[in-house]
Design an enzyme around this catalytic site. Sequence first.
Site, PDB file in Angstrom:
ATOM      1  N   TYR A 121     123.966  67.242  50.925  1.00 47.96           N
ATOM      2  CA  TYR A 121     124.353  65.596  50.985  1.00 47.96           C
ATOM      3  C   TYR A 121     125.063  65.466  52.143  1.00 47.96           C
ATOM      4  CZ  TYR A 121     126.010  61.193  49.994  1.00 47.96           C
ATOM      5  OH  TYR A 121     126.166  59.558  50.251  1.00 47.96           O
TER       6      TYR A 121
ATOM      7  N   GLU B 219     122.145  57.547  54.839  1.00 47.15           N
ATOM      8  CA  GLU B 219     122.383  58.722  53.862  1.00 47.15           C
ATOM      9  C   GLU B 219     121.290  59.514  53.640  1.00 47.15           C
ATOM     10  OE1 GLU B 219     122.333  57.021  49.548  1.00 47.15           O
ATOM     11  OE2 GLU B 219     124.190  58.258  49.377  1.00 47.15           O
TER      12      GLU B 219
END
Length: 396
Positions: free
Chosen positions: A118, A206
């Site tokens: 991530y 993101e």
Amino acid sequence: MNLHEYQGKEILSSFGVRIQRGIVAQNASEAVTAAKQLTNETGTSWHVIKAQVHAGGRGKGGGVKLAKNLQEVEELAGQIIGMNLVTPQTSAEGKKVHQVLVAEDVYYPGESEIEEYYMSVLLNRGTGRNMIMYSTEGGMDIETVAEETPHLIFTEEIDPSVGLLPFQARRVAFNLGLSGMAFKEMTKFVMALYTAYVESDSSLFEINPVLKTSDNKILAVDAKVTIDDNALYRHKDYINLRDLREENPIEVEAKEVGLNYVDLDGNVGCMVNGAGLAMATMDLIKQAGGEPANFLDVGGTADAARVEQAFKIILKDPAVKAILINIFGGIVRCDRVAQGVIDAYKNMGNIEVPIIVRLQGTNADIAKELIDNSGLAVLSATEFQEAADKVQEVFS
Ligand code: GDP
Ligand code: MN
């Protein structure tokens, strides 16, 4: 401004960030053409069909599917385009899918050698600095990781006077447990990603997941990109990336007439001048036991035409059961606002919800008289609390 995955990836790629390659398609036959082209360019024979909507968690909702041949590409694209995709981030009705991204399969040859991470870039408002937030736990909800295994989330803060330094990018790669070629690739990826963030004037990147492929390449498989609206004037080429189909239609209309409007879940419509007063008014409504239906700042010129526009916007929301108008007459005189409210009310003719008007400032007394003598179902108030009490009365 939020972007689709495919648009976000194009921006990343333009700054040298390696991405999972893909081609957007509006229908099943375009998807097949796109898949053939990708096979020619990348050699991939499997493709991933990805719904393009402004919401995450698409995989969980059935909006991301693997196609192992062209027939499956056609079938899956046909299924996904037109569906109402429900994900943990959409409402219960879901979001209509208008297009898909046909992407190369980058998870070859098997699950064993690949890793998902991530990574996001965003502003830490506490320190006023950009930061990179990253984790070994990619591909899953970062909120869950934050709750259950917070020690697996790392951050790297960036000093604005020098920007992201190479040792910081190396620290990211190190904390992700990489070595050798993958380590170098990750360092390059992080440096390019940060450059893209700054140069595109984004407020959020993101990337979940960032993938380490079986041959140690690092690439962005997903991209949630938000561009700072206030910087769009510097990026004329980004303006046509806006997809109005993805935005709240009332907010889009409000923007067109220059009203600052944000749709909320409650039932008390608000019309206020000034963002600060609008926030305070929402607090007041909550305190009085109500729930604001919107944030609306009419700005400096609260004349009849403007008030009417604002009324129309507020009343488009069927949940609105009362409207509180809270205007401070500084430059604009209260009596003019009051006349504006009366004229708009009469013009519209079909307002069925009670209206509470609180006018304070220049000529507030004349304004109150105007409202009280108008013969309309409009309640006047001069004090903040008085207005709140009247909102409460309407609901009791
Ligand atoms: P999201 O669910 O909206 O976050 O969409 P993502 O773009 O993150 O995709 C969801 C999931 O699809 C990923 O976490 C992967 O597990 C899977 N996925 C994405 N690309 C590929 C691919 O090229 N091959 C395979 N097999 N799976 C993929
Ligand atoms: Mn994702």
